[in-house]
Design an enzyme around this catalytic site. Structure first.
Site, PDB file in Angstrom:
ATOM      1  N   LYS A  16      23.600  45.953 -13.430  1.00 41.99           N
ATOM      2  CA  LYS A  16      23.234  47.295 -12.980  1.00 41.99           C
ATOM      3  C   LYS A  16      21.902  47.249 -12.235  1.00 41.99           C
ATOM      4  O   LYS A  16      20.981  46.551 -12.675  1.00 41.99           O
ATOM      5  CB  LYS A  16      23.122  48.236 -14.191  1.00 41.99           C
ATOM      6  CG  LYS A  16      22.508  49.609 -13.904  1.00 41.99           C
ATOM      7  CD  LYS A  16      23.350  50.492 -13.000  1.00 41.99           C
ATOM      8  CE  LYS A  16      22.668  51.827 -12.681  1.00 41.99           C
ATOM      9  NZ  LYS A  16      23.363  52.574 -11.600  1.00 41.99           N
ATOM     10  N   CYS A  62      20.362  53.610  -2.984  1.00 43.97           N
ATOM     11  CA  CYS A  62      20.715  54.510  -4.082  1.00 43.97           C
ATOM     12  C   CYS A  62      20.611  55.952  -3.600  1.00 43.97           C
ATOM     13  O   CYS A  62      19.538  56.387  -3.179  1.00 43.97           O
ATOM     14  CB  CYS A  62      19.813  54.320  -5.293  1.00 43.97           C
ATOM     15  SG  CYS A  62      20.227  55.573  -6.532  1.00 43.97           S
TER      16      CYS A  62
HETATM   17  O1  RRO Z   1      22.671  55.060 -10.463  1.00 49.96           O
HETATM   18  C1  RRO Z   1      23.162  55.698  -9.511  1.00 49.96           C
HETATM   19  O2  RRO Z   1      23.199  56.936  -9.477  1.00 49.96           O
HETATM   20  C2  RRO Z   1      23.734  55.017  -8.345  1.00 49.96           C
HETATM   21  C3  RRO Z   1      23.094  54.000  -7.664  1.00 49.96           C
HETATM   22 BR1  RRO Z   1      21.487  53.249  -8.223  1.00 49.96          BR
HETATM   23  C4  RRO Z   1      23.676  53.473  -6.476  1.00 49.96           C
HETATM   24  O3  RRO Z   1      23.146  52.584  -5.814  1.00 49.96           O
HETATM   25  N1  RRO Z   1      24.851  53.998  -6.067  1.00 49.96           N
HETATM   26  C5  RRO Z   1      25.469  55.001  -6.722  1.00 49.96           C
HETATM   27  O4  RRO Z   1      26.543  55.441  -6.302  1.00 49.96           O
HETATM   28  N2  RRO Z   1      24.905  55.490  -7.878  1.00 49.96           N
END
Ligand code: RRO
Length: 310
Positions: free
Chosen positions: A45, A129
């Site tokens: 993650k 993100c």
């Molecule tokens: O954690 C998120 O909300 C998230 C991330 Br970091 C990302 O890079 N892409 C996404 O769809 N959700």
């Protein structure tokens, strides 16, 4: 060489499949299940310096055509993933380490720590993100992206990859690729992150389906496949000295095959993994093998980037 074997940065993979960062990879038991699955590799993650709870729930919803999420970067902090990466058995399969600092300085701190651990984990720096309130995506701000890559290249001093958002204009493909091509240590480009700030509406409830950001979130799944393929192919064509990892809309061997034709060296699975389990990788490998055999391909190398134009 077996039918499905793949290669990235000179490293061999039993097959091209892995999870998309964010799916089934926040906790060590989830990562262990990916390590034990038929995936050719796995990725952690996206992490920040410190642990984060993320956005309020509900923050993920599946739809008939895919998913929407605004998780808000929930993660255990980079030390947790670095500890996992130190203990990973690299003889079984490669491990990617996703980094998504809230600032340039945070990214430098985390990547220096990965470098100084002297482990073969491969860093994927998340520049895309879409879901941290008040934090625009770096890769939609070309000057910020350029500064980030300059600083990270200087500090990290080893090959790494970048997770890119989708672009929707040829001028943006050109501009983004020109910046990436300034940095030889950017050895691979992962296309795409979710299509950011979409809105799914439930007609019965006359409501949004996720709580954060008034229902706005990143979409994945069937919604994004053609956009993902376009971005894979756009960067494959524009970045001849880099490799591309495809991500977006993969739920059967057919979509894996499409990403490979478009130029991907490896292929990540997000929404479909979330909706299924790590057992999906065995099915995807089987389906990809069947398509390759039907078409007479004896290696992934033989079909990668071989998309025909009219
Ligand atoms: O954690 C998120 O909300 C998230 C991330 Br970091 C990302 O890079 N892409 C996404 O769809 N959700």
């Amino acid at each position: 060489m077996s039918l499905l074997s793949a290669s990235l940065l000179g490293i061999k993979f039993a097959n091209p499949l892995l999870n998309a960062s964010g799916v089934h990879c926040r906790y060590t038991d989830e990562l262990d299940a990916l390590a034990a699955s038929a995936a050719g590799s796995l990725i952690t993650k996206s992490c920040t310096l410190l642990e984060r709870e993320g956005n309020p729930e509900p923050r993920y919803a599946a739809t008939a055509l895919g998913s929407i999420n605004s998780m808000g970067l929930p993660n255990q902090g980079y030390a947790y993933y670095l500890d996992y990466a130190r203990r990973h058995n690299y003889a079984t399969k490669p491990l990617f380490f996703s980094v998504a600092g809230l600032s340039l300085e945070d990214n430098l701190t985390m990547m220096a720590a990965v470098r100084d651990a002297y482990i073969p984990a491969i860093v994927e720096l998340n520049l895309s993100c879409p879901n941290v309130p008040g934090k625009p995506q770096i890769a939609y701000d070309f000057e910020a992206m350029d500064r980030m890559l300059a600083a990270v290249s200087a500090e990290y001093a080893l090959p790494f990859g970048v997770k890119m958002p989708p672009y929707f204009d040829i001028a943006h493909f050109d501009a983004a690729a020109a910046i990436l091509n300034k940095y030889p240590l950017v050895a691979f480009v992962t296309c795409i992150n979710s299509i950011g700030n979409a809105l799914v509406i439930d007609i019965e409830n006359e409501s949004v389906v996720i709580k954060p950001k008034d229902g706005f979130g990143g979409i994945g799944g069937d919604y994004v496949l053609p956009t993902a393929l376009a971005n894979v192919n756009a960067f494959y064509r524009r970045c001849p000295d880099k490799q591309v990892i495809g991500c977006g809309g993969v739920r059967s061997g057919e979509q894996v095959f499409m990403h490979l034709l478009a130029g991907a060296s490896l292929v990540q699975v997000g929404t479909a993994l979330h909706e299924d389990s790590p057992r999906i990788f065995a099915r995807l490998n089987r389906e990809l093998s069947a398509i390759m055999e039907r078409k007479g391909y004896r290696s992934i190398e033989a079909l990668r980037g071989k998309l025909k134009t009219l």
